[in-house]
Design a protein around this motif. Structure first.
Motif, PDB file in Angstrom:
ATOM      1  N   LEU A  44       1.188  -1.237   0.139  1.00 57.10           N
ATOM      2  CA  LEU A  44      -0.187   0.247  -0.352  1.00 57.10           C
ATOM      3  C   LEU A  44       0.779   1.307   0.287  1.00 57.10           C
ATOM      4  O   LEU A  44       1.921   1.021   0.291  1.00 57.10           O
ATOM      5  CB  LEU A  44      -0.644   0.122   0.959  1.00 57.10           C
ATOM      6  CG  LEU A  44      -1.785  -0.887   1.693  1.00 57.10           C
ATOM      7  CD1 LEU A  44      -2.456  -0.900   3.068  1.00 57.10           C
ATOM      8  CD2 LEU A  44      -2.951  -0.954   0.287  1.00 57.10           C
ATOM      9  N   HIS A  70       6.577   5.523  -7.357  1.00 55.80           N
ATOM     10  CA  HIS A  70       6.486   4.643  -6.497  1.00 55.80           C
ATOM     11  C   HIS A  70       5.859   3.112  -6.219  1.00 55.80           C
ATOM     12  O   HIS A  70       7.377   2.314  -6.023  1.00 55.80           O
ATOM     13  CB  HIS A  70       5.273   5.385  -5.701  1.00 55.80           C
ATOM     14  CG  HIS A  70       5.323   4.772  -4.322  1.00 55.80           C
ATOM     15  ND1 HIS A  70       5.068   5.734  -3.060  1.00 55.80           N
ATOM     16  CD2 HIS A  70       4.735   3.799  -3.873  1.00 55.80           C
ATOM     17  CE1 HIS A  70       4.780   5.200  -1.634  1.00 55.80           C
ATOM     18  NE2 HIS A  70       4.573   4.136  -2.605  1.00 55.80           N
ATOM     19  N   HIS A  76       8.742  -0.215  -6.443  1.00 60.52           N
ATOM     20  CA  HIS A  76       8.376  -1.465  -5.464  1.00 60.52           C
ATOM     21  C   HIS A  76       8.758  -2.573  -5.870  1.00 60.52           C
ATOM     22  O   HIS A  76       9.121  -3.533  -5.692  1.00 60.52           O
ATOM     23  CB  HIS A  76       7.412  -1.053  -4.793  1.00 60.52           C
ATOM     24  CG  HIS A  76       5.910  -0.769  -3.894  1.00 60.52           C
ATOM     25  ND1 HIS A  76       7.455  -1.088  -2.839  1.00 60.52           N
ATOM     26  CD2 HIS A  76       5.617   0.064  -3.338  1.00 60.52           C
ATOM     27  CE1 HIS A  76       6.939   0.000  -1.747  1.00 60.52           C
ATOM     28  NE2 HIS A  76       6.067   0.934  -2.575  1.00 60.52           N
ATOM     29  N   PHE A 105      14.240   3.121  -0.399  1.00 58.69           N
ATOM     30  CA  PHE A 105      13.263   2.819  -1.587  1.00 58.69           C
ATOM     31  C   PHE A 105      13.026   4.398  -2.237  1.00 58.69           C
ATOM     32  O   PHE A 105      12.835   4.607  -3.320  1.00 58.69           O
ATOM     33  CB  PHE A 105      12.060   2.715  -0.967  1.00 58.69           C
ATOM     34  CG  PHE A 105      10.820   2.811  -2.094  1.00 58.69           C
ATOM     35  CD1 PHE A 105      10.256   1.800  -2.699  1.00 58.69           C
ATOM     36  CD2 PHE A 105       9.748   3.643  -1.296  1.00 58.69           C
ATOM     37  CE1 PHE A 105       8.906   2.264  -3.504  1.00 58.69           C
ATOM     38  CE2 PHE A 105       8.946   3.786  -1.810  1.00 58.69           C
ATOM     39  CZ  PHE A 105       8.387   3.127  -2.158  1.00 58.69           C
TER      40      PHE A 105
HETATM   41 ZN   LIG Z   1       4.163   2.453  -1.953  1.00 60.90          ZN
END
Ligand SMILES: [Zn+2]
Length: 281
Positions: free
Chosen positions: A3, A238, A242, A252
């Motif tokens: 998420l 984003h 991932h 990240f």
């Molecule tokens: Zn994320």
């Protein structure tokens, strides 16, 4: 699946209405343009009251007197068939002080509503790619047309189309645009950055802008179509990041920055976004 935790915000609250819903019983608020045929029983007009151009809706009824009320940001007039429009306009002007005061009250209470109601009518606007577009009812068209210069979404619908029908057509068009634009942008950013994904699909997840599965399947919420390109690009970057790591660690964010150096811009717009102002479908 991961998420975007920071975006776990409600989407305008309430349950989504089924797109085929036609049970609201509400009347159409479609405003026909002047050169187009109109419903014989209801007509949208404007009148100048103390220098303000005020919309009003005329409904011919069996009643014996002229009645006035305020609703949906306009004056609603019920009048018998034998009273000419010029006489009604005279009455509106006579009562202009009272009517303008009631309209001001209506607008003020509307601004304080938690969930502003999206209008599905000719002339209504909604956000598309970060800027407003205007809905137009264009019965002469065979299919929906987008006028980029005037930012008009011209719907091939009759001028008396009801709200549910307008909403369904707009909903379909926005999803179609989202699918095409996001797929193209995802491919571009993936090609430029060398970050690979395996599959793309649109999502309708509540409170989730995007996700990326372990096997590289990226899902983007179609409602991102209301936001600017910077925001869409940020969510794409984003999710592509991932594919490298499933957490939100510093490495990240370094990865996001490598994919899209300007990502902070879109990220902060999305964080500040008033989700309760997005239309519900
Ligand atoms: Zn994320």
């Amino acid at each position: 699946m991961t998420l975007l935790e920071q975006f776990l915000l409600p989407f305008g609250g309430g349950e989504q209405k089924p797109s085929s819903s036609n049970s609201s019983g509400k009347q159409s608020t479609a405003v026909p343009s002047p050169d187009q045929p109109t419903s014989p029983t209801k007509k949208h007009r404007t009148v100048a009251l103390q220098g303000h151009t005020v919309p009003w809706l005329l409904k011919r009824t069996r009643r014996k007197t002229v009645g006035m009320s305020i609703g949906r940001g306009m004056i609603q007039v019920n009048a018998p068939r034998w009273v000419p429009v010029s006489d009604i306009e005279y009455i509106l002007k006579e009562k202009s002080k009272w009517l303008l005061a009631r309209l001001a009250e209506w607008h003020q209470s509307e601004q304080h509503r938690l969930l502003p109601e999206q209008q599905w009518a000719h002339g209504a606007s909604l956000q598309y790619l970060g800027k407003p577009l205007t809905l137009m009812l264009s019965p002469q068209l065979q299919q929906t047309q987008w006028d980029d210069f005037r930012r008009e979404l011209q719907l091939a619908l009759p001028t008396d189309a009801d709200m549910d029908r307008i909403r369904d057509v707009v909903h379909g068009w926005l999803q179609h645009q989202a699918r095409a634009l996001f797929a193209k942008r995802l491919k571009t950013i993936s090609d430029q950055s060398g970050r690979r994904y395996t599959k793309f699909s649109l999502s309708n997840a509540r409170g989730r802008w995007g996700s990326c599965s372990e096997d590289g399947h990226i899902r983007l919420n179609w409602r991102l179509i209301h936001f600017s390109q910077e925001v869409i690009d940020y969510v794409i970057a984003h999710e592509l990041a991932h594919t490298y790591t499933m957490d939100h660690s510093k490495s990240f964010w370094d990865e996001v920055a490598e994919i899209l150096p300007s990502y902070e811009e879109g990220k902060s717009v999305l964080r500040r976004a008033r989700l309760d102002t997005l239309p519900t479908f």
